[in-house]
Design a protein around this motif. Structure first.
Motif, PDB file in Angstrom:
ATOM      1  N   ASN A  72     -20.675   9.966 -36.066  1.00 45.03           N
ATOM      2  CA  ASN A  72     -20.703   8.528 -36.335  1.00 45.03           C
ATOM      3  C   ASN A  72     -20.629   7.685 -35.075  1.00 45.03           C
TER       4      ASN A  72
ATOM      5  N   ILE B  54     -29.851   0.190 -37.281  1.00 42.12           N
ATOM      6  CA  ILE B  54     -28.741   0.344 -36.333  1.00 42.12           C
ATOM      7  C   ILE B  54     -29.256   0.405 -34.895  1.00 42.12           C
TER       8      ILE B  54
ATOM      9  N   ARG C  83     -33.395   1.533 -42.974  1.00 42.55           N
ATOM     10  CA  ARG C  83     -31.952   1.710 -42.806  1.00 42.55           C
ATOM     11  C   ARG C  83     -31.643   2.411 -41.482  1.00 42.55           C
ATOM     12  N   ALA C  84     -32.464   3.419 -41.150  1.00 44.37           N
ATOM     13  CA  ALA C  84     -32.240   4.143 -39.895  1.00 44.37           C
ATOM     14  C   ALA C  84     -32.549   3.247 -38.698  1.00 44.37           C
TER      15      ALA C  84
ATOM     16  N   MET D 207     -27.738   7.734 -33.856  1.00 39.82           N
ATOM     17  CA  MET D 207     -29.027   8.370 -34.116  1.00 39.82           C
ATOM     18  C   MET D 207     -29.435   7.933 -35.515  1.00 39.82           C
ATOM     19  N   GLY D 208     -30.622   7.402 -35.681  1.00 37.97           N
ATOM     20  CA  GLY D 208     -31.041   7.011 -37.029  1.00 37.97           C
ATOM     21  C   GLY D 208     -31.812   8.144 -37.662  1.00 37.97           C
TER      22      GLY D 208
ATOM     23  N   PHE E 132     -26.084  -1.447 -44.467  1.00 38.44           N
ATOM     24  CA  PHE E 132     -24.868  -0.626 -44.397  1.00 38.44           C
ATOM     25  C   PHE E 132     -24.406  -0.377 -42.960  1.00 38.44           C
ATOM     26  N   GLY E 133     -25.345   0.077 -42.126  1.00 32.73           N
ATOM     27  CA  GLY E 133     -24.994   0.377 -40.743  1.00 32.73           C
ATOM     28  C   GLY E 133     -24.595  -0.873 -39.970  1.00 32.73           C
TER      29      GLY E 133
ATOM     30  N   ARG F 210     -23.170  -3.540 -41.262  1.00 30.95           N
ATOM     31  CA  ARG F 210     -21.853  -3.917 -41.746  1.00 30.95           C
ATOM     32  C   ARG F 210     -20.760  -3.144 -41.004  1.00 30.95           C
ATOM     33  N   LEU F 211     -21.021  -1.830 -40.792  1.00 26.55           N
ATOM     34  CA  LEU F 211     -20.061  -1.009 -40.063  1.00 26.55           C
ATOM     35  C   LEU F 211     -19.924  -1.479 -38.628  1.00 26.55           C
ATOM     36  N   ARG F 212     -20.967  -2.128 -38.125  1.00 24.31           N
ATOM     37  CA  ARG F 212     -20.921  -2.615 -36.749  1.00 24.31           C
ATOM     38  C   ARG F 212     -20.438  -4.056 -36.681  1.00 24.31           C
TER      39      ARG F 212
END
Ligand SMILES: Nc1ncnc2c1ncn2[C@@H]1O[C@H](COP(=O)(O)OP(=O)(O)OP(=O)(O)O)[C@@H](O)[C@H]1O
Ligand SMILES: [Mg+2]
Lengths: 358, 300
Positions: free
Chosen positions: A84, A161, A157-158, A88-89, A109-110, A112-114
């Protein structure tokens, strides 16, 4: 006025596998695998099932640990970096969208985590979904989308990020042929637009050859050859690559001296490693390197003619039982209809040979 | 395009369609009969109990069994204890089981057979044996050398005669059911890929569990919780032996004074469990993209 790119381009990252080995019990999934991937290039990993393609990709993503060797990203060893933290996407072979989130939330999603704000997330997810041609489906849930649409969302999605490397593990294999070619071209377009270093795993040679800057052909955990598609096709380094990429004829021949082989009554130059004179070998020739002339004295007969547009592929049977494929331009197909007796020879270009045991 | 294809397919095999329809018609009376027998078996006793709880040969029909319990002595305390025990049991079960099962599913698939066998033990060991063993252990006075160590602290806590002790036991008792519910969810979804996707996008393990695994397994997590909760609402033996007085124990004691009230309360607790079940089915059915209860299948 120039249109701004929908998504900021990603700075290309360099990836190096140095003598990487991964052992599962008695299986050496990767066995001294060495490969350099240049910043911004799309590299396809091609090879038969079980040769270690997925293993190579999963090591890079961080899902798996190397048994020995080194894995460098931009010159830094990443073997201690958890999944994590790697940025890498990855796009998976099986559908992997979060079933309880809409397309937009999946892409976000990614982000939001960032720590991206809600409005930022919505905007970026919207841009990415537009990039993959799904702006009309942002509120849909995975079970409301087709397989091709789901893989597009997975791609968005990939990319969301801003991955250092984009990893694609046979992302198209579950799709039907038409969607597959369409999405293949789209992935390439997006990859060029963003300039993101990309590793694309596939066992479909057409896919690899048509998309990639370079194709790495793998066999039993090792890299056989890594070159541009045209080089791979025209100058395969080993018989394995020659046979794996494209279609090959195998003609019986005998080595005459260190640089020529005798095929029937024709003598052609030999390329690569050539065994001692007098050795019986298989001569490898592409269908387009086989010359066909209608001739009553010929020792082969056309069996099947398959029309491919500009070229027609002939399947012929020689009197000694050897089957041959040849591509001829379609306007000649009339004179070479099935049942025609023909004389067959090879274009005078260096050929690869292999001894029957290799 | 789709319509054309399906029409063509339909006209191509009409005999097959007819056959399956005919056999379905032949099955229908049997289905009805089986349903009726099953309904009689389950609903009959409930109806009989209901009749008993409202009918009195001297005074006729009255509903005091369903209104009188609020004022019944000790009901409030006992019922609250059962609810709290139920909640504690569900929480402990989920906190313990979800990560464990995820770990087994993702990392140690070979351990699954062991965990499964272990989860079945409570069905093999009689609850009485279990609870007597527990009673002996907590009454163990300990030796001085444990003084000041965590062992002594834990023992002290357990010997404090708190009802919480029961929920630890209930977690074990519910294991066969909670394990099965969660296992079915894990097997039926592509959790492995989803977890990898989430990790790949940068999620830490707690985020993976909270945002991806729990929502995806929502139905089976709710099922597991409900089964554990229902078990707590009905468990008598252990509570009785350990001298606690949650709802079932109170109910049994109370029945000695008023049989009708006892039956009425049993029916109410049954109804409560049903309401919970239906609520969960409703919640799970509304969640987008999740597996639905069979009787809530969507047609679109
Ligand atoms: N987790 C694992 N445990 C044991 N063996 C494994 C594991 N992962 C891969 N292998 C073995 O390693 C070898 C390479 O597997 P890998 O999945 O990398 O092949 P692949 O090239 O991706 O094949 P495919 O085209 O079929 O996907 C195979 O022999 C496989 O059985
Ligand atoms: Mg693979």
């Amino acid at each position: 006025m120039t249109a701004e790119p929908a998504v900021a381009t990603i700075e290309g990252t360099r990836v190096e596998y140095l003598d990487v080995t991964r052992v599962f019990g008695a299986t050496r999934a990767l066995d001294g695998f060495t490969l350099q991937i240049e910043p911004g290039e799309l590299l396809a990993l091609l090879g038969p099932s079980g040769c270690g393609k997925t293993t190579a990709l999963r090591l890079l993503a961080g899902f798996d640990q190397l048994s020995s060797g080194q894995l460098l990203i931009d010159g830094r060893d990443v073997s201690r970096q958890p999944v994590n933290k790697r940025d890498m996407g990855m796009v998976f072979q099986s559908y992997s969208l979060f079933p309880t989130m809409s397309a937009r939330d999946n892409v976000g999603f990614g982000l939001r985590l960032r720590g991206a704000s809600t409005s930022d997330r919505r905007r970026r997810a919207g841009e990415l979904l537009e990039l993959v041609g799904l702006s009309a489906h942002t509120e849909k849930y995975p079970h409301q989308m087709s397989g091709g649409q789901q893989q597009r969302v997975a791609l968005a999605r990939a990319l969301a990020i801003q991955p250092r490397v984009l990893l694609l593990d046979e992302p198209l294999s579950a799709l039907d042929a038409k969607v597959r070619t369409q999405l293949r071209d789209e992935i390439r377009r997006i990859q060029l637009e963003l300039g993101v270093t990309t590793v694309f795993v596939t066992h479909d040679q057409e896919e690899a050859l048509s998309m990639a800057d370079r194709v790495g052909v793998m066999r039993a955990g090792q890299l056989e050859q890594c070159d541009a598609p045209s080089v791979l096709y025209q100058r395969p380094a080993t018989p394995f690559v020659a046979e794996f990429v494209g279609t090959m004829n195998h003609l019986p021949g005998v080595v005459r001296d260190g640089s020529t082989v005798q095929v029937g009554d024709q003598s052609v130059p030999a390329d690569g490693q050539v065994p001692l004179s007098g050795t019986a070998v298989s001569v490898l020739a592409r269908p387009e390197a086989v010359l066909v002339e209608a001739s009553v004295e010929g020792d082969a007969v056309v069996q099947v003619a398959t029309f491919f547009g500009a070229v027609t592929r002939l399947r012929m049977l020689r009197s000694d039982g050897v089957e041959l494929l040849a591509d001829v331009s379609s306007h000649r197909a009339g004179e070479l209809a099935p049942g025609t007796r023909v004389a067959v020879s090879l274009v005078d270009r260096p050929v690869l040979v292999r001894t029957p045991s290799s | 395009m789709v319509a054309v294809t399906s029409v063509a397919a339909g006209s191509a095999n009409p005999p097959e369609v007819v056959t399956s329809r005919a056999s379905r018609r032949r099955l229908r009376p049997w289905r009805g009969l089986i349903l009726a027998v099953a309904a009689l078996y389950f609903v009959g006793p409930v109806l009989a109990a209901f009749w008993f709880s409202i009918h009195n040969s001297h005074t006729g029909i009255d509903f005091h069994a369903y209104t009188g319990f609020f004022s019944a002595q000790g009901f409030g305390t006992a019922f609250r204890m059962s609810l709290l025990l139920g909640l504690a049991t569900v929480l402990i079960t989920l906190i313990l089981m979800v990560p464990t099962m995820l770990l087994v599913h993702l990392r140690y698939p070979r351990a699954r057979a062991w965990v499964e066998t272990f989860s079945l033990l409570p069905l093999v060991i009689p609850p009485v044996a279990l609870v007597v063993g527990v009673r002996d252990i907590i009454s163990f006075t300990g030796e001085d050398r444990f003084l000041g160590t965590p062992v002594a602290t834990v023992m002290n806590f357990l010997q404090g005669n708190q009802p919480w002790l029961l929920s630890l036991l209930y977690v074990v008792m519910a294991l066969p059911f909670t394990y099965r519910a969660l296992d079915a969810g894990l097997r039926g979804s592509s959790v492995t890929t989803l977890v990898e996707a989430a990790r790949n996008l940068g999620a830490s393990w707690p985020v993976v569990v909270w945002r991806v695994v729990l929502p995806t397994l929502r139905t089976s997590v709710l099922n597991a919780g409900l089964l554990a909760f229902a078990l707590v609402l009905g468990e008598y033996t252990m509570a009785k032996i350990l001298n606690f007085s949650p709802f079932p124990v109170w109910l049994a004691r109370f029945g000695d004074t008023d049989g009708q009230l006892q039956v009425g309360l049993s029916l109410l607790s049954l109804a409560l469990t049903w309401v919970l079940l239906l609520t969960i089915a409703g919640v799970a059915g509304r969640a987008p993209g999740t597996a639905r209860f069979p009787f809530r299948r969507r047609t679109s």
